[in-house]
Design a protein around this motif. Structure first.
Motif, PDB file in Angstrom:
ATOM      1  N   ARG A 131     -18.640 -12.893  -2.642  1.00  0.00           N
ATOM      2  CA  ARG A 131     -17.451 -13.347  -1.912  1.00  0.00           C
ATOM      3  C   ARG A 131     -16.226 -13.334  -2.815  1.00  0.00           C
ATOM      4  O   ARG A 131     -15.129 -12.972  -2.396  1.00  0.00           O
ATOM      5  N   ASN A 132     -16.392 -13.749  -4.071  1.00  0.00           N
ATOM      6  CA  ASN A 132     -15.258 -13.715  -5.010  1.00  0.00           C
ATOM      7  C   ASN A 132     -14.798 -12.291  -5.248  1.00  0.00           C
ATOM      8  O   ASN A 132     -13.604 -12.031  -5.325  1.00  0.00           O
ATOM      9  N   ASN A 133     -15.739 -11.372  -5.400  1.00  0.00           N
ATOM     10  CA  ASN A 133     -15.367  -9.976  -5.608  1.00  0.00           C
ATOM     11  C   ASN A 133     -14.596  -9.436  -4.422  1.00  0.00           C
ATOM     12  O   ASN A 133     -13.610  -8.725  -4.590  1.00  0.00           O
ATOM     13  N   ASN A 134     -15.042  -9.768  -3.218  1.00  0.00           N
ATOM     14  CA  ASN A 134     -14.330  -9.326  -2.015  1.00  0.00           C
ATOM     15  C   ASN A 134     -12.936  -9.940  -1.955  1.00  0.00           C
ATOM     16  O   ASN A 134     -11.974  -9.274  -1.576  1.00  0.00           O
ATOM     17  N   GLY A 135     -12.839 -11.211  -2.332  1.00  0.00           N
ATOM     18  CA  GLY A 135     -11.533 -11.871  -2.361  1.00  0.00           C
ATOM     19  C   GLY A 135     -10.607 -11.235  -3.377  1.00  0.00           C
ATOM     20  O   GLY A 135      -9.421 -11.051  -3.131  1.00  0.00           O
ATOM     21  N   ASP A 136     -11.159 -10.883  -4.538  1.00  0.00           N
ATOM     22  CA  ASP A 136     -10.359 -10.222  -5.573  1.00  0.00           C
ATOM     23  C   ASP A 136      -9.896  -8.854  -5.108  1.00  0.00           C
ATOM     24  O   ASP A 136      -8.754  -8.463  -5.349  1.00  0.00           O
ATOM     25  N   LYS A 137     -10.782  -8.120  -4.462  1.00  0.00           N
ATOM     26  CA  LYS A 137     -10.415  -6.786  -3.962  1.00  0.00           C
ATOM     27  C   LYS A 137      -9.288  -6.895  -2.948  1.00  0.00           C
ATOM     28  O   LYS A 137      -8.328  -6.131  -2.982  1.00  0.00           O
ATOM     29  N   PHE A 138      -9.413  -7.861  -2.035  1.00  0.00           N
ATOM     30  CA  PHE A 138      -8.378  -8.046  -1.017  1.00  0.00           C
ATOM     31  C   PHE A 138      -7.053  -8.428  -1.674  1.00  0.00           C
ATOM     32  O   PHE A 138      -5.995  -7.906  -1.316  1.00  0.00           O
ATOM     33  N   ILE A 150      -5.530  -5.361  -3.296  1.00  0.00           N
ATOM     34  CA  ILE A 150      -4.983  -4.462  -2.277  1.00  0.00           C
ATOM     35  C   ILE A 150      -3.676  -5.021  -1.734  1.00  0.00           C
ATOM     36  O   ILE A 150      -2.710  -4.287  -1.517  1.00  0.00           O
ATOM     37  N   MET A 151      -3.640  -6.328  -1.545  1.00  0.00           N
ATOM     38  CA  MET A 151      -2.435  -6.982  -1.040  1.00  0.00           C
ATOM     39  C   MET A 151      -1.283  -6.817  -2.036  1.00  0.00           C
ATOM     40  O   MET A 151      -0.152  -6.522  -1.649  1.00  0.00           O
ATOM     41  N   ARG A 152      -1.570  -6.957  -3.333  1.00  0.00           N
ATOM     42  CA  ARG A 152      -0.531  -6.783  -4.351  1.00  0.00           C
ATOM     43  C   ARG A 152       0.004  -5.355  -4.358  1.00  0.00           C
ATOM     44  O   ARG A 152       1.208  -5.138  -4.463  1.00  0.00           O
ATOM     45  N   VAL A 153      -0.897  -4.397  -4.259  1.00  0.00           N
ATOM     46  CA  VAL A 153      -0.473  -2.993  -4.226  1.00  0.00           C
ATOM     47  C   VAL A 153       0.382  -2.738  -2.995  1.00  0.00           C
ATOM     48  O   VAL A 153       1.415  -2.071  -3.065  1.00  0.00           O
ATOM     49  N   GLY A 154      -0.025  -3.276  -1.864  1.00  0.00           N
ATOM     50  CA  GLY A 154       0.749  -3.116  -0.632  1.00  0.00           C
ATOM     51  C   GLY A 154       2.133  -3.703  -0.752  1.00  0.00           C
ATOM     52  O   GLY A 154       3.128  -3.085  -0.346  1.00  0.00           O
ATOM     53  N   ASN A 155       2.231  -4.900  -1.315  1.00  0.00           N
ATOM     54  CA  ASN A 155       3.539  -5.535  -1.494  1.00  0.00           C
ATOM     55  C   ASN A 155       4.399  -4.755  -2.465  1.00  0.00           C
ATOM     56  O   ASN A 155       5.597  -4.579  -2.248  1.00  0.00           O
ATOM     57  N   PHE A 156       3.797  -4.276  -3.565  1.00  0.00           N
ATOM     58  CA  PHE A 156       4.544  -3.481  -4.544  1.00  0.00           C
ATOM     59  C   PHE A 156       5.102  -2.228  -3.880  1.00  0.00           C
ATOM     60  O   PHE A 156       6.269  -1.882  -4.043  1.00  0.00           O
ATOM     61  N   THR A 157       4.254  -1.552  -3.109  1.00  0.00           N
ATOM     62  CA  THR A 157       4.666  -0.323  -2.439  1.00  0.00           C
ATOM     63  C   THR A 157       5.774  -0.602  -1.431  1.00  0.00           C
ATOM     64  O   THR A 157       6.765   0.122  -1.362  1.00  0.00           O
ATOM     65  N   LYS A 158       5.612  -1.668  -0.669  1.00  0.00           N
ATOM     66  CA  LYS A 158       6.613  -2.040   0.338  1.00  0.00           C
ATOM     67  C   LYS A 158       7.965  -2.285  -0.318  1.00  0.00           C
ATOM     68  O   LYS A 158       8.995  -1.770   0.133  1.00  0.00           O
ATOM     69  N   HIS A 159       7.970  -3.044  -1.415  1.00  0.00           N
ATOM     70  CA  HIS A 159       9.226  -3.350  -2.091  1.00  0.00           C
ATOM     71  C   HIS A 159       9.822  -2.107  -2.762  1.00  0.00           C
ATOM     72  O   HIS A 159      11.038  -1.943  -2.782  1.00  0.00           O
ATOM     73  N   ALA A 160       8.964  -1.244  -3.282  1.00  0.00           N
ATOM     74  CA  ALA A 160       9.457  -0.010  -3.893  1.00  0.00           C
ATOM     75  C   ALA A 160      10.128   0.873  -2.850  1.00  0.00           C
ATOM     76  O   ALA A 160      11.188   1.451  -3.105  1.00  0.00           O
ATOM     77  N   VAL A 161       9.536   0.977  -1.682  1.00  0.00           N
ATOM     78  CA  VAL A 161      10.111   1.793  -0.607  1.00  0.00           C
ATOM     79  C   VAL A 161      11.430   1.185  -0.138  1.00  0.00           C
ATOM     80  O   VAL A 161      12.420   1.896   0.061  1.00  0.00           O
TER      81      VAL A 161
END
Length: 51
Positions: free
Chosen positions: A3-10, A13-24
């Motif tokens: 469960r921790n690994n899944n939480g870390d993965k999520f 992914i959320m950080r990458v999504g936010n980074f990409t959103k702000h970069a765009v």
């Protein structure tokens, strides 16, 4: 532990999504506000390649 690994993965992914959103968003704002933005980016990339 799975469960921790899944939480870390999520979370990652959320950080990458936010980074990409702000970069765009930043890119779009610069394109609108600066007439020669792409030329500045291209010049910066060339100078970075030389170093």
């Amino acid at each position: 532990m799975s469960r921790n690994n899944n939480g870390d993965k999520f979370s990652n992914i959320m950080r990458v999504g936010n980074f990409t959103k702000h970069a765009v968003e930043n890119f779009e704002e610069n394109i609108v506000e600066q007439k020669d933005y792409l030329e500045k980016v291209r010049a910066h990339e060339k100078s970075r390649d030389i170093e």
